[in-house]
Design a protein around this motif. Structure first.
Motif, PDB file in Angstrom:
ATOM      1  N   LEU A  70       0.833  -1.206   0.000  1.00 29.35           N
ATOM      2  CA  LEU A  70       0.000   0.000   0.000  1.00 29.35           C
ATOM      3  C   LEU A  70       0.865   1.253   0.000  1.00 29.35           C
ATOM      4  O   LEU A  70       0.625   2.186  -0.786  1.00 29.35           O
ATOM      5  CB  LEU A  70      -0.925   0.005   1.222  1.00 29.35           C
ATOM      6  N   LEU A  71       1.878   1.290   0.840  1.00 29.59           N
ATOM      7  CA  LEU A  71       2.773   2.452   0.862  1.00 29.59           C
ATOM      8  C   LEU A  71       3.614   2.516  -0.408  1.00 29.59           C
ATOM      9  O   LEU A  71       3.978   3.599  -0.863  1.00 29.59           O
ATOM     10  CB  LEU A  71       3.683   2.395   2.085  1.00 29.59           C
ATOM     11  N   GLN A  72       3.919   1.361  -0.976  1.00 27.73           N
ATOM     12  CA  GLN A  72       4.714   1.328  -2.203  1.00 27.73           C
ATOM     13  C   GLN A  72       3.966   2.001  -3.349  1.00 27.73           C
ATOM     14  O   GLN A  72       4.569   2.701  -4.170  1.00 27.73           O
ATOM     15  CB  GLN A  72       5.041  -0.122  -2.578  1.00 27.73           C
ATOM     16  N   ILE A  73       2.644   1.821  -3.406  1.00 28.36           N
ATOM     17  CA  ILE A  73       1.868   2.375  -4.515  1.00 28.36           C
ATOM     18  C   ILE A  73       1.426   3.806  -4.252  1.00 28.36           C
ATOM     19  O   ILE A  73       1.273   4.596  -5.180  1.00 28.36           O
ATOM     20  CB  ILE A  73       0.643   1.481  -4.837  1.00 28.36           C
ATOM     21  N   THR A  74       1.231   4.184  -2.964  1.00 24.92           N
ATOM     22  CA  THR A  74       0.725   5.527  -2.669  1.00 24.92           C
ATOM     23  C   THR A  74       1.838   6.549  -2.476  1.00 24.92           C
ATOM     24  O   THR A  74       1.592   7.752  -2.572  1.00 24.92           O
ATOM     25  CB  THR A  74      -0.164   5.511  -1.421  1.00 24.92           C
ATOM     26  N   ARG A  75       3.044   6.089  -2.181  1.00 31.55           N
ATOM     27  CA  ARG A  75       4.211   6.978  -2.120  1.00 31.55           C
ATOM     28  C   ARG A  75       3.985   8.187  -1.212  1.00 31.55           C
ATOM     29  O   ARG A  75       4.256   9.335  -1.598  1.00 31.55           O
ATOM     30  CB  ARG A  75       4.579   7.461  -3.521  1.00 31.55           C
ATOM     31  N   ASN A  76       3.483   7.949   0.004  1.00 37.32           N
ATOM     32  CA  ASN A  76       3.266   9.012   0.993  1.00 37.32           C
ATOM     33  C   ASN A  76       2.282  10.083   0.530  1.00 37.32           C
ATOM     34  O   ASN A  76       2.349  11.230   0.986  1.00 37.32           O
ATOM     35  CB  ASN A  76       4.603   9.682   1.367  1.00 37.32           C
ATOM     36  N   LYS A  77       1.374   9.707  -0.372  1.00 35.94           N
ATOM     37  CA  LYS A  77       0.399  10.671  -0.875  1.00 35.94           C
ATOM     38  C   LYS A  77      -1.000  10.458  -0.308  1.00 35.94           C
ATOM     39  O   LYS A  77      -1.958  11.083  -0.760  1.00 35.94           O
ATOM     40  CB  LYS A  77       0.366  10.624  -2.408  1.00 35.94           C
ATOM     41  N   LEU A  78      -1.130   9.591   0.685  1.00 32.23           N
ATOM     42  CA  LEU A  78      -2.422   9.402   1.337  1.00 32.23           C
ATOM     43  C   LEU A  78      -2.694  10.573   2.279  1.00 32.23           C
ATOM     44  O   LEU A  78      -1.804  11.031   2.987  1.00 32.23           O
ATOM     45  CB  LEU A  78      -2.432   8.101   2.130  1.00 32.23           C
ATOM     46  N   ASP A  79      -3.940  11.029   2.296  1.00 32.88           N
ATOM     47  CA  ASP A  79      -4.285  12.079   3.248  1.00 32.88           C
ATOM     48  C   ASP A  79      -4.335  11.467   4.647  1.00 32.88           C
ATOM     49  O   ASP A  79      -4.349  10.253   4.842  1.00 32.88           O
ATOM     50  CB  ASP A  79      -5.626  12.719   2.894  1.00 32.88           C
ATOM     51  N   GLU A  80      -4.383  12.321   5.654  1.00 29.28           N
ATOM     52  CA  GLU A  80      -4.277  11.861   7.040  1.00 29.28           C
ATOM     53  C   GLU A  80      -5.403  10.915   7.437  1.00 29.28           C
ATOM     54  O   GLU A  80      -5.186   9.955   8.175  1.00 29.28           O
ATOM     55  CB  GLU A  80      -4.233  13.055   7.988  1.00 29.28           C
ATOM     56  N   SER A  81      -6.601  11.155   6.955  1.00 28.21           N
ATOM     57  CA  SER A  81      -7.722  10.289   7.330  1.00 28.21           C
ATOM     58  C   SER A  81      -7.606   8.890   6.725  1.00 28.21           C
ATOM     59  O   SER A  81      -8.220   7.943   7.207  1.00 28.21           O
ATOM     60  CB  SER A  81      -9.048  10.920   6.894  1.00 28.21           C
ATOM     61  N   SER A  82      -6.797   8.756   5.665  1.00 27.20           N
ATOM     62  CA  SER A  82      -6.641   7.469   4.969  1.00 27.20           C
ATOM     63  C   SER A  82      -5.403   6.703   5.387  1.00 27.20           C
ATOM     64  O   SER A  82      -5.301   5.507   5.110  1.00 27.20           O
ATOM     65  CB  SER A  82      -6.595   7.701   3.449  1.00 27.20           C
ATOM     66  N   ASP A  83      -4.462   7.365   6.036  1.00 28.19           N
ATOM     67  CA  ASP A  83      -3.184   6.733   6.378  1.00 28.19           C
ATOM     68  C   ASP A  83      -3.354   5.816   7.588  1.00 28.19           C
ATOM     69  O   ASP A  83      -3.628   6.283   8.693  1.00 28.19           O
ATOM     70  CB  ASP A  83      -2.154   7.814   6.689  1.00 28.19           C
ATOM     71  N   PRO A  84      -3.181   4.499   7.407  1.00 26.68           N
ATOM     72  CA  PRO A  84      -3.385   3.580   8.535  1.00 26.68           C
ATOM     73  C   PRO A  84      -2.268   3.622   9.568  1.00 26.68           C
ATOM     74  O   PRO A  84      -2.404   3.043  10.650  1.00 26.68           O
ATOM     75  CB  PRO A  84      -3.441   2.206   7.854  1.00 26.68           C
ATOM     76  N   TYR A  85      -1.161   4.301   9.249  1.00 31.05           N
ATOM     77  CA  TYR A  85      -0.019   4.315  10.150  1.00 31.05           C
ATOM     78  C   TYR A  85       0.091   5.613  10.943  1.00 31.05           C
ATOM     79  O   TYR A  85       1.154   5.964  11.439  1.00 31.05           O
ATOM     80  CB  TYR A  85       1.256   4.045   9.351  1.00 31.05           C
ATOM     81  N   ARG A  86      -1.019   6.326  11.057  1.00 33.60           N
ATOM     82  CA  ARG A  86      -1.109   7.495  11.933  1.00 33.60           C
ATOM     83  C   ARG A  86      -2.260   7.277  12.912  1.00 33.60           C
ATOM     84  O   ARG A  86      -3.282   6.698  12.562  1.00 33.60           O
ATOM     85  CB  ARG A  86      -1.386   8.772  11.133  1.00 33.60           C
ATOM     86  N   LEU A  87      -2.098   7.749  14.121  1.00 35.79           N
ATOM     87  CA  LEU A  87      -3.147   7.630  15.129  1.00 35.79           C
ATOM     88  C   LEU A  87      -3.247   8.935  15.902  1.00 35.79           C
ATOM     89  O   LEU A  87      -2.270   9.370  16.527  1.00 35.79           O
ATOM     90  CB  LEU A  87      -2.855   6.481  16.096  1.00 35.79           C
ATOM     91  N   ALA A  88      -4.415   9.574  15.841  1.00 35.49           N
ATOM     92  CA  ALA A  88      -4.644  10.790  16.623  1.00 35.49           C
ATOM     93  C   ALA A  88      -4.774  10.416  18.093  1.00 35.49           C
ATOM     94  O   ALA A  88      -5.513   9.492  18.449  1.00 35.49           O
ATOM     95  CB  ALA A  88      -5.908  11.502  16.133  1.00 35.49           C
ATOM     96  N   VAL A  89      -4.043  11.134  18.949  1.00 36.26           N
ATOM     97  CA  VAL A  89      -3.993  10.829  20.379  1.00 36.26           C
ATOM     98  C   VAL A  89      -4.434  12.047  21.177  1.00 36.26           C
ATOM     99  O   VAL A  89      -3.872  13.137  21.028  1.00 36.26           O
ATOM    100  CB  VAL A  89      -2.565  10.408  20.806  1.00 36.26           C
ATOM    101  N   GLU A  90      -5.427  11.860  22.042  1.00 40.59           N
ATOM    102  CA  GLU A  90      -5.886  12.948  22.902  1.00 40.59           C
ATOM    103  C   GLU A  90      -4.779  13.318  23.883  1.00 40.59           C
ATOM    104  O   GLU A  90      -4.009  12.470  24.333  1.00 40.59           O
ATOM    105  CB  GLU A  90      -7.152  12.521  23.647  1.00 40.59           C
ATOM    106  N   ASN A  91      -4.727  14.606  24.226  1.00 45.28           N
ATOM    107  CA  ASN A  91      -3.607  15.089  25.029  1.00 45.28           C
ATOM    108  C   ASN A  91      -3.521  14.453  26.415  1.00 45.28           C
ATOM    109  O   ASN A  91      -2.437  14.381  27.000  1.00 45.28           O
ATOM    110  CB  ASN A  91      -3.676  16.616  25.157  1.00 45.28           C
ATOM    111  N   ASP A  92      -4.643  13.984  26.950  1.00 43.38           N
ATOM    112  CA  ASP A  92      -4.575  13.346  28.271  1.00 43.38           C
ATOM    113  C   ASP A  92      -4.028  11.922  28.199  1.00 43.38           C
ATOM    114  O   ASP A  92      -3.893  11.257  29.229  1.00 43.38           O
ATOM    115  CB  ASP A  92      -5.947  13.359  28.948  1.00 43.38           C
ATOM    116  N   ARG A  93      -3.724  11.448  26.995  1.00 37.79           N
ATOM    117  CA  ARG A  93      -3.141  10.112  26.813  1.00 37.79           C
ATOM    118  C   ARG A  93      -1.702  10.192  26.315  1.00 37.79           C
ATOM    119  O   ARG A  93      -1.147   9.219  25.800  1.00 37.79           O
ATOM    120  CB  ARG A  93      -3.978   9.288  25.818  1.00 37.79           C
ATOM    121  N   THR A  94      -1.085  11.354  26.496  1.00 40.54           N
ATOM    122  CA  THR A  94       0.294  11.541  26.043  1.00 40.54           C
ATOM    123  C   THR A  94       1.242  10.535  26.686  1.00 40.54           C
ATOM    124  O   THR A  94       2.108   9.953  26.021  1.00 40.54           O
ATOM    125  CB  THR A  94       0.766  12.971  26.353  1.00 40.54           C
ATOM    126  N   GLY A  95       1.078  10.292  27.983  1.00 42.80           N
ATOM    127  CA  GLY A  95       1.954   9.359  28.679  1.00 42.80           C
ATOM    128  C   GLY A  95       1.849   7.953  28.118  1.00 42.80           C
ATOM    129  O   GLY A  95       2.860   7.247  27.978  1.00 42.80           O
TER     130      GLY A  95
END
Length: 295
Positions: A70-95
């Motif tokens: 998937l990364l080989q074909i998309t070449r870092n061009k996926l938007d944030e909502s589509s990228d499976p290797y990013r996770l939004a973290v709430e600030n109270d879960r920083t630790g």
């Protein structure tokens, strides 16, 4: 085991595999939902990071080049909502996020996983059969054949030839491009016997993409096809994999002073990890013995 649960998704790490499960939040894109759970082996990882932010932070997995189709074909061009290797973290879960990062980094350090590219896919790609509809058509792949069919928005000269069905063996290259600005995107298949340089709007072996939310789904079809084609780095042979630091032959002297110094530094690092409580006595002893054998 390390685990972090957020509305954006859940990541767990058992020492060998990072499991990535998409969440149900509205910010999770269609590609991540369709892709479902991913099992990312430690050997496929080049690194991990946590980026704090004002409203929320972000965990990022960095994979070794060539490990994921998937990364080989998309070449870092996926938007944030589509990228499976990013996770939004709430600030109270920083630790928790920082603990997760430490757990993965320590495992990479202990196993001495190189960060260089690989010559085979370490992730299998999307499950089959896979179908996606976006732009001016629908693309489907069953593992052997690709089928492209058209809708009412397709250019007449392209639609008049009917749907196209062709074998995986006839595909020479696959390209997925998202739309950007005024430029439309495309899912394009280059066939050995029918080369064409026509724009995707007129090319019967391309689906034109117009920048709508379903466009990333076409990347799933592309990734499934690419996963079953020869790996782009396979011809380079063993040199395509960045090796770990060379070790001394059993019973022989170290290969050089710099290698010995690196191993001694590694021992000091392990001692610090044990003192800080990150490594147990058993983990420290196992890693220490492995290094002493190289010395």
């Amino acid at each position: 085991m390390a685990e972090i649960i957020q509305k954006d998704g859940t990541w767990t790490f058992d020492g060998e595999t990072v499991r990535v499960v998409p969440g149900s939040d509205k910010s999770v894109g269609a590609l991540r939902r369709s892709l479902g759970e991913l099992a990312v082996p430690l050997a496929a990882l080049a690194g991990i990071s946590y980026e704090p932010g004002r409203k929320s932070g972000r965990l990022r997995l960095r994979l070794r080049e060539g490990a994921d189709p998937l990364l080989q074909i998309t070449r870092n061009k996926l938007d944030e909502s589509s990228d499976p290797y990013r996770l939004a973290v709430e600030n109270d879960r920083t630790g928790v996020a920082e603990y997760f990062v430490d757990a993965v980094r320590n495992a990479l350090l202990l196993e001495q996983i190189p960060a260089g590219r690989v010559d085979r896919y370490l992730l299998p790609g999307p499950e089959l059969p896979v179908t996606a509809s976006a732009g001016d058509g629908t693309a489907a792949f069953d593992g052997e054949r690709i089928r492209l069919s058209w809708n009412w928005k397709t250019e007449e000269s392209k639609a008049s030839g009917g749907e196209r069905v062709f074998a995986l063996a006839d595909v020479e290259a696959v390209e997925w491009l998202p739309s950007s600005g005024l430029e439309n995107g495309a899912l394009r298949f280059d066939l050995t016997r029918t080369p064409t340089k026509a724009p995707a709007k007129y090319d019967p072996y391309s689906v034109e993409l117009w920048g709508f939310r379903k466009d990333p789904l076409m990347a799933l079809v592309a990734a499934a096809v690419v996963a079953r084609m020869p790996h782009p780095y396979a011809q380079a042979g063993p040199a395509a994999i960045t090796p770990a630091a060379p070790a001394a032959a059993p019973g022989g002297p170290p290969s050089g002073g710099s290698d010995q110094d690196a191993l001694l530094r590694r021992l000091r690092e392990l001692g610090e990890l044990r003192q800080s409580g990150i490594l147990t006595e058993e983990e420290f002893s196992t890693a220490k013995q492995a290094i002493l054998r190289q010395l």
